[in-house]
Design a protein around this motif. Structure first.
Motif, PDB file in Angstrom:
ATOM      1  N   THR A 119       0.799  -1.229   0.000  1.00 54.65           N
ATOM      2  CA  THR A 119       0.000   0.000   0.000  1.00 54.65           C
ATOM      3  C   THR A 119       0.828   1.274   0.000  1.00 54.65           C
ATOM      4  OG1 THR A 119      -0.095   0.108   2.411  1.00 54.65           O
ATOM      5  CG2 THR A 119      -1.832  -1.178   1.281  1.00 54.65           C
ATOM      6  N   GLY A 120       2.110   1.173   0.332  1.00 54.94           N
ATOM      7  CA  GLY A 120       2.945   2.367   0.404  1.00 54.94           C
ATOM      8  C   GLY A 120       2.829   3.125   1.712  1.00 54.94           C
ATOM      9  N   GLU A 121       2.171   2.565   2.706  1.00 57.38           N
ATOM     10  CA  GLU A 121       1.977   3.259   3.982  1.00 57.38           C
ATOM     11  C   GLU A 121       3.168   3.175   4.920  1.00 57.38           C
ATOM     12  OE1 GLU A 121      -1.894   2.551   5.944  1.00 57.38           O
ATOM     13  OE2 GLU A 121      -2.356   1.367   4.153  1.00 57.38           O
ATOM     14  N   VAL A 122       4.007   2.155   4.768  1.00 58.08           N
ATOM     15  CA  VAL A 122       5.063   1.890   5.742  1.00 58.08           C
ATOM     16  C   VAL A 122       6.238   2.855   5.606  1.00 58.08           C
ATOM     17  CG1 VAL A 122       6.735   0.168   6.507  1.00 58.08           C
ATOM     18  CG2 VAL A 122       4.406  -0.511   5.983  1.00 58.08           C
ATOM     19  N   ALA A 123       6.706   3.080   4.402  1.00 54.96           N
ATOM     20  CA  ALA A 123       7.909   3.906   4.191  1.00 54.96           C
ATOM     21  C   ALA A 123       7.775   5.310   4.778  1.00 54.96           C
ATOM     22  CB  ALA A 123       8.277   3.945   2.718  1.00 54.96           C
ATOM     23  N   PRO A 124       6.657   6.011   4.580  1.00 47.07           N
ATOM     24  CA  PRO A 124       6.558   7.350   5.180  1.00 47.07           C
ATOM     25  C   PRO A 124       6.596   7.327   6.708  1.00 47.07           C
ATOM     26  CG  PRO A 124       4.887   7.068   3.476  1.00 47.07           C
ATOM     27  CD  PRO A 124       5.523   5.726   3.700  1.00 47.07           C
ATOM     28  N   ARG A 125       6.027   6.278   7.333  1.00 46.92           N
ATOM     29  CA  ARG A 125       6.071   6.179   8.799  1.00 46.92           C
ATOM     30  C   ARG A 125       7.496   5.901   9.267  1.00 46.92           C
ATOM     31  NH1 ARG A 125       1.853   7.726   7.225  1.00 46.92           N
ATOM     32  NH2 ARG A 125       3.190   9.528   7.438  1.00 46.92           N
ATOM     33  N   LEU A 126       8.239   5.105   8.501  1.00 44.78           N
ATOM     34  CA  LEU A 126       9.638   4.850   8.817  1.00 44.78           C
ATOM     35  C   LEU A 126      10.441   6.146   8.704  1.00 44.78           C
ATOM     36  CD1 LEU A 126      11.823   2.790   9.530  1.00 44.78           C
ATOM     37  CD2 LEU A 126      12.057   2.314   7.081  1.00 44.78           C
ATOM     38  N   LEU A 127      10.200   6.897   7.657  1.00 43.65           N
ATOM     39  CA  LEU A 127      10.875   8.184   7.477  1.00 43.65           C
ATOM     40  C   LEU A 127      10.548   9.137   8.623  1.00 43.65           C
ATOM     41  CD1 LEU A 127      12.691   9.975   5.788  1.00 43.65           C
ATOM     42  CD2 LEU A 127      10.694  10.593   4.410  1.00 43.65           C
ATOM     43  N   ASP A 128       9.313   9.133   9.094  1.00 43.24           N
ATOM     44  CA  ASP A 128       8.934   9.965  10.249  1.00 43.24           C
ATOM     45  C   ASP A 128       9.798   9.638  11.462  1.00 43.24           C
ATOM     46  OD1 ASP A 128       6.897  11.124   8.748  1.00 43.24           O
ATOM     47  OD2 ASP A 128       5.283   9.973   9.708  1.00 43.24           O
ATOM     48  N   LEU A 129      10.035   8.340  11.709  1.00 51.48           N
ATOM     49  CA  LEU A 129      10.853   7.925  12.852  1.00 51.48           C
ATOM     50  C   LEU A 129      12.294   8.397  12.708  1.00 51.48           C
ATOM     51  CD1 LEU A 129       9.526   4.280  13.284  1.00 51.48           C
ATOM     52  CD2 LEU A 129       9.058   6.241  14.779  1.00 51.48           C
ATOM     53  N   VAL A 130      12.812   8.330  11.484  1.00 46.78           N
ATOM     54  CA  VAL A 130      14.182   8.788  11.224  1.00 46.78           C
ATOM     55  C   VAL A 130      14.273  10.298  11.400  1.00 46.78           C
ATOM     56  CG1 VAL A 130      15.955   9.024   9.440  1.00 46.78           C
ATOM     57  CG2 VAL A 130      14.756   6.847   9.720  1.00 46.78           C
ATOM     58  N   GLU A 131      13.355  11.023  10.789  1.00 46.43           N
ATOM     59  CA  GLU A 131      13.395  12.486  10.858  1.00 46.43           C
ATOM     60  C   GLU A 131      13.181  13.015  12.265  1.00 46.43           C
ATOM     61  OE1 GLU A 131      10.645  13.771   7.808  1.00 46.43           O
ATOM     62  OE2 GLU A 131      12.230  13.689   6.287  1.00 46.43           O
TER      63      GLU A 131
END
Length: 150
Positions: free
Chosen positions: A25-37
Motif C-alpha cells: 500500500t505504500g503506507e510503511v515507508a513514510p512512517r519509517l521516514l517519520d521515525l528517522v526524521e
C-alpha cells in the motif's frame, strides 16, 4: 550534547516485516521516514527481499524497482551489518508470494539514557523484547477482565 552522549549509541535491533506481494500500500515507508526524521531511530541497513510462489528469492534494488519504490529514500542504507547469509535466513522465514523488509536500526532515542547509565557505572546485563502482538493480547485480556468485573 555532552561528549559522553555523542559517543553513546542506543540499542541496535533488526526486524523482518513480511507483506503479501499483491497488497503493498505504500503506507510503511513514510512512517519509517517519520521515525528517522524525528531522531527516534537511525537506519543502518534496509534490505527488501522478494520470495516468489515457487520459492525463488531476490534482493530488490531500492533505486530501480517498482516493488520497493516507497523505500527509495533509504537506497544506500547499507552499513555492512547484513550479508547474503542474513538475506537467506530472512528468506527462509518468509512465506512464498511475499515481499519483506529486513531493517537494522539504532534506537537513537536511548543514547542519552545509555550515556547517563555508563557515566554512572551502569552496565546492561540483560535485555529482551516482548512482541507487540503479545502486549496487545495481554492488554485486550486485561480490558475484557476489567469490563467483566462489577
Amino acid at each position: 550534547m555532552s561528549e559522553a552522549t555523542s559517543e553513546a549509541h542506543g540499542p541496535v535491533d533488526f526486524v523482518l516485516i513480511e507483506f503479501p506481494a499483491d497488497q503493498l500500500t505504500g503506507e510503511v515507508a513514510p512512517r519509517l521516514l517519520d521515525l528517522v526524521e524525528a531522531g527516534i531511530i537511525r537506519i543502518y541497513d534496509l534490505m527488501v527481499i522478494s520470495k516468489t510462489e515457487s520459492g525463488a528469492v531476490e534482493a530488490i534494488e531500492l533505486r530501480d524497482s517498482p516493488v520497493a519504490q516507497d523505500f527509495q529514500y533509504f537506497a544506500g542504507a547499507a552499513s555492512g551489518l547484513l550479508d547474503d547469509e542474513d538475506m537467506q535466513q530472512a528468506a527462509d522465514a518468509m512465506t512464498p508470494g511475499t515481499v519483506a523488509a529486513l531493517l537494522v536500526y539504532e534506537n537513537t532515542w536511548a543514547a542519552p539514557f545509555v550515556a547517563a547509565a555508563r557515566s554512572s557505572g551502569g552496565e546492561l546485563i540483560a535485555s529482551g523484547r516482548i512482541p507487540a502482538t503479545v502486549v496487545m493480547d495481554a492488554l485486550d485480556a486485561l480490558e475484557s477482565a476489567d469490563a467483566g468485573t462489577p
